[in-house]
Design a protein around this motif. Structure first.
Motif, PDB file in Angstrom:
ATOM      1  N   GLU A  26       0.819  -1.222   0.000  1.00  0.00           N
ATOM      2  CA  GLU A  26       0.000   0.000   0.000  1.00  0.00           C
ATOM      3  C   GLU A  26       0.845   1.261   0.000  1.00  0.00           C
ATOM      4  N   SER A  27       2.007   1.182   0.620  1.00  0.00           N
ATOM      5  CA  SER A  27       2.899   2.341   0.683  1.00  0.00           C
ATOM      6  C   SER A  27       3.530   2.654  -0.661  1.00  0.00           C
ATOM      7  N   THR A 129       0.583  -2.706   6.015  1.00  0.00           N
ATOM      8  CA  THR A 129      -0.733  -2.336   6.538  1.00  0.00           C
ATOM      9  C   THR A 129      -1.583  -3.595   6.717  1.00  0.00           C
ATOM     10  N   SER A 186      -8.799   3.700  17.831  1.00  0.00           N
ATOM     11  CA  SER A 186      -9.132   4.965  18.502  1.00  0.00           C
ATOM     12  C   SER A 186      -7.871   5.731  18.898  1.00  0.00           C
ATOM     13  N   ALA A 187      -8.067   7.017  19.190  1.00  0.00           N
ATOM     14  CA  ALA A 187      -6.944   7.860  19.625  1.00  0.00           C
ATOM     15  C   ALA A 187      -6.301   7.287  20.891  1.00  0.00           C
ATOM     16  N   GLN A 188      -7.129   6.781  21.811  1.00  0.00           N
ATOM     17  CA  GLN A 188      -6.575   6.241  23.055  1.00  0.00           C
ATOM     18  C   GLN A 188      -5.728   4.990  22.787  1.00  0.00           C
ATOM     19  N   ILE A 190      -4.190   4.320  19.935  1.00  0.00           N
ATOM     20  CA  ILE A 190      -2.950   4.796  19.300  1.00  0.00           C
ATOM     21  C   ILE A 190      -2.002   5.304  20.386  1.00  0.00           C
ATOM     22  N   ALA A 191      -2.573   5.992  21.385  1.00  0.00           N
ATOM     23  CA  ALA A 191      -1.754   6.533  22.479  1.00  0.00           C
ATOM     24  C   ALA A 191      -1.024   5.403  23.208  1.00  0.00           C
ATOM     25  N   LYS A 286       2.129  -0.303  14.283  1.00  0.00           N
ATOM     26  CA  LYS A 286       1.960   0.756  13.267  1.00  0.00           C
ATOM     27  C   LYS A 286       0.837   0.382  12.296  1.00  0.00           C
ATOM     28  N   ASP A 289      -2.346   1.101  14.012  1.00  0.00           N
ATOM     29  CA  ASP A 289      -2.626   2.543  14.067  1.00  0.00           C
ATOM     30  C   ASP A 289      -3.205   3.034  12.736  1.00  0.00           C
ATOM     31  N   TYR A 290      -2.657   2.519  11.629  1.00  0.00           N
ATOM     32  CA  TYR A 290      -3.095   2.971  10.310  1.00  0.00           C
ATOM     33  C   TYR A 290      -4.504   2.512   9.966  1.00  0.00           C
ATOM     34  N   PHE A 291      -4.985   1.463  10.616  1.00  0.00           N
ATOM     35  CA  PHE A 291      -6.257   0.881  10.192  1.00  0.00           C
ATOM     36  C   PHE A 291      -7.421   1.840  10.423  1.00  0.00           C
ATOM     37  N   ASP A 292      -8.122   2.137   9.341  1.00  0.00           N
ATOM     38  CA  ASP A 292      -9.261   3.054   9.393  1.00  0.00           C
ATOM     39  C   ASP A 292     -10.084   2.814   8.140  1.00  0.00           C
ATOM     40  N   ARG A 295     -10.924   5.795   5.923  1.00  0.00           N
ATOM     41  CA  ARG A 295      -9.858   6.364   5.108  1.00  0.00           C
ATOM     42  C   ARG A 295      -9.753   5.640   3.761  1.00  0.00           C
ATOM     43  N   GLN A 326     -17.885   0.961  19.716  1.00  0.00           N
ATOM     44  CA  GLN A 326     -17.202   0.922  18.423  1.00  0.00           C
ATOM     45  C   GLN A 326     -17.741  -0.204  17.538  1.00  0.00           C
TER      46      GLN A 326
END
Lengths: 375, 375
Positions: A26-27, A129, A186-188, A190-191, A286, A289-292, A295, A326
């Protein structure tokens, strides 16, 4: 070995692509040749229409059921769900589990040899990914002559792969079981992944990924410890450990691992370094984190219009890393598209880890769902 | 400087005890001499009956309000609550804030000089408890000739000190405000402290606590990062950061701090190492872990029978580190003892940090409560 075990299993390796004809990621970067390590349980029927693909989570691998050796104390990670008469019944289904690319358990990843250098890839390994993992699994299914999966299932990051399959190759997936997962990290979450990666990259033994041998074990242990907390519910921590001291009645007023929870986490963290590679931890978190979905495929309602599979979503009441809210987002998107969808929130104190340990409840749900797919 | 600031303030130091006549700690070990750094805002009345003691949390200090220098960009950590006309109104009350022992901001702690060696204590510093911190504060109040506090207040670990005061010296506390706190540290909170301490002690620069100079900065940064996540609510992380990328539209497919939340946490972690000592982080989190009212004073109902102070408990709806359920336990124990108690759960998206940033809501609550104490 119990009578309902799949027994002894041997991992196999499928290789595709080459330096000359690599897989395009994908990159935009390329990878080849690509090894995929996998196991199968049960037997394929004549037209191979009874295949079920199992997708593993962050620290899992292709060894989902049975034993590699009669003396193995540990069985595969989902042995309680896969076997004769179990949720994924190997008397009826041909169950396949492959190791993701980017990991460290046999499929091509940062510990594999880079054909251009003869050395391990390490950080020269391209970032992959969830889509790339699925693409590699598709090559494996082509090789195994599985045109259409009877079903597929995965929890957590395994659920990401299930979703990606259902969206990317709708015609290849007859039904899908997405457990303790979400349409995006989620942001959390990813955090928490950020803390894990930082613990590794801030460890001087990491050497910008160029370590040989054990590498940043301390950082990797810390990463695992923080991950572990997020996999367990507060209610379980209270019940299992509470404020109990590990081996004394009185406080010892020093910095040993005094509380039982302290001792447990440090043990789990250190043990993890025996079986996992720190760079792989970076690559896999990583990818998470990218999974969405949005997007790649647009707003959820639009995205789920692509799905052809009958879907089952399972969440757990005490899972705070991938909370039920979710899952409901995805169920709503399926319903808006008049797609066949089932959803259950299982009452459980086990938090995110419930998908690995609450086999009794999950077995009833999965068996019923799989039975219904055939009708 | 704003008109409602306490203006320029100068920290003072009170010293008690000596090598010959040291303070005896809960552990049985001794400490002396002991320095306590503190600030005061407003003026004492004739009989010093208008004193309010403010207790700080893990990373706070004695500098709660005003500025040390006209050019300071930062004011004290609770400047939005302390000042003329503010929640803790310095036109009426004499507000005192002291730095805990065990910290690194001036009061005696692991960075202080050990009289026996002429070197910093480092790990030769004895483990201190919340009770020891309170004992040192009591010596300070004796010195300041405060027989009975009009009130005292603190959030998080500051709330632990408030509770310990109300239980240990009931006759010295007329009213008490316990914010975003609990009767004991939960297993999950001990677990997060464990990760923080492990990140420090697993850093090779820690040298078993014997570092000179900067020490285990990477470990301390990781510890702060994980702490920071627990101070913020999931809803706030979603709203403030979500999945937003820091400086690009597309994924960069490498291990830079790509997501905004990633960049923020790493920045916060590294910045913390400029202002905090790693050994102090170990000591203070250990004191938090040890805090458990029931261990010292029996079951909560029995423990709270000792309290003479009128109490106000405040919790925040999105605080998951010290959830409202833990505050309610204490409110119930007060009610069972027919003690005067007020309780409010403030609706807030700010998580545990709400006690530092939701000043408007807290001001109304605190002003009203303090007004009522006089009646």
């Amino acid at each position: 070995m119990e009578s309902n075990s799949v027994g002894l299993v041997t991992p196999r390796t499928f290789t595709f692509g080459s330096v000359e004809e690599p897989m395009v990621l994908e990159s935009g970067r390329t990878l080849g040749p690509v090894d995929i390590v996998y196991e199968t349980y049960g037997e394929p029927n004549a037209d191979r229409s009874n295949a079920i693909l199992i997708c593993h989570a962050l620290s899992g691998d292709h060894h989902a059921a049975g034993h590699h050796d009669p003396h193995d104390r540990r069985s595969g990670w989902w042995d309680n769900m896969i076997g004769p008469g179990k949720g994924f019944d190997t008397n009826r289904y041909w169950v396949i589990c492959s190791n993701i690319i980017g990991g460290c358990k046999g499929s091509t990843g940062p510990v594999s040899i880079h054909p251009a250098t003869g050395e391990p890839y390490r950080l020269a390994f391209p970032v992959v990914t969830i889509g790339d993992m699925v693409e590699a699994q598709k090559r494996l299914l082509d090789h195994l002559q599985v045109r259409r999966l009877y079903s597929m299932a995965g929890g957590s990051m395994g659920g990401f792969q299930v979703l990606e399959w259902a969206l990317r190759y709708p015609e290849r997936v007859r039904s899908a079981i997405c457990i303790a997962s979400a349409a995006r990290l989620s942001a959390q979450a990813i955090a928490f992944n950020t803390v894990g990666r930082s613990a590794i990259t801030r460890d001087p033994e990491w050497h910008a990924g160029g370590y040989e041998g054990r590498g940043p074990e301390q950082g990797l242990a810390t990463a695992r410890m923080v991950g572990h907390i997020t996999y367990l519910s507060e209610i379980l921590l209270d019940a299992k450990f509470g404020r109990r001291l590990q081996s004394a009645d009185r406080f010892c007023y020093n910095f040993t691992n005094e509380f039982a929870i302290e001792s447990y986490l440090n043990y789990k963290g250190s043990a993890f370094t025996e079986r996992f590679d720190a760079n792989s931890y970076l690559y896999i978190t990583k990818a998470m984190d990218y999974f969405d979905i949005s997007r790649s495929y647009g707003p959820l309602k639009q995205a789920f219009a692509r799905v052809a599979a009958r879907c089952l979503f399972v969440s757990y009441s005490s899972d705070w890393l991938f909370p039920t809210s979710q899952t409901k987002e995805m169920v709503r998107a399926m319903l808006c598209n008049s797609k066949p969808v089932s959803f259950i929130e299982v009452d459980s104190p086990y938090g995110h880890d419930a998908f690995l340990v609450e086999e009794e409840k999950l077995t009833r749900i999965v068996s019923g769902f799989l039975e219904g797919v055939a009708r």
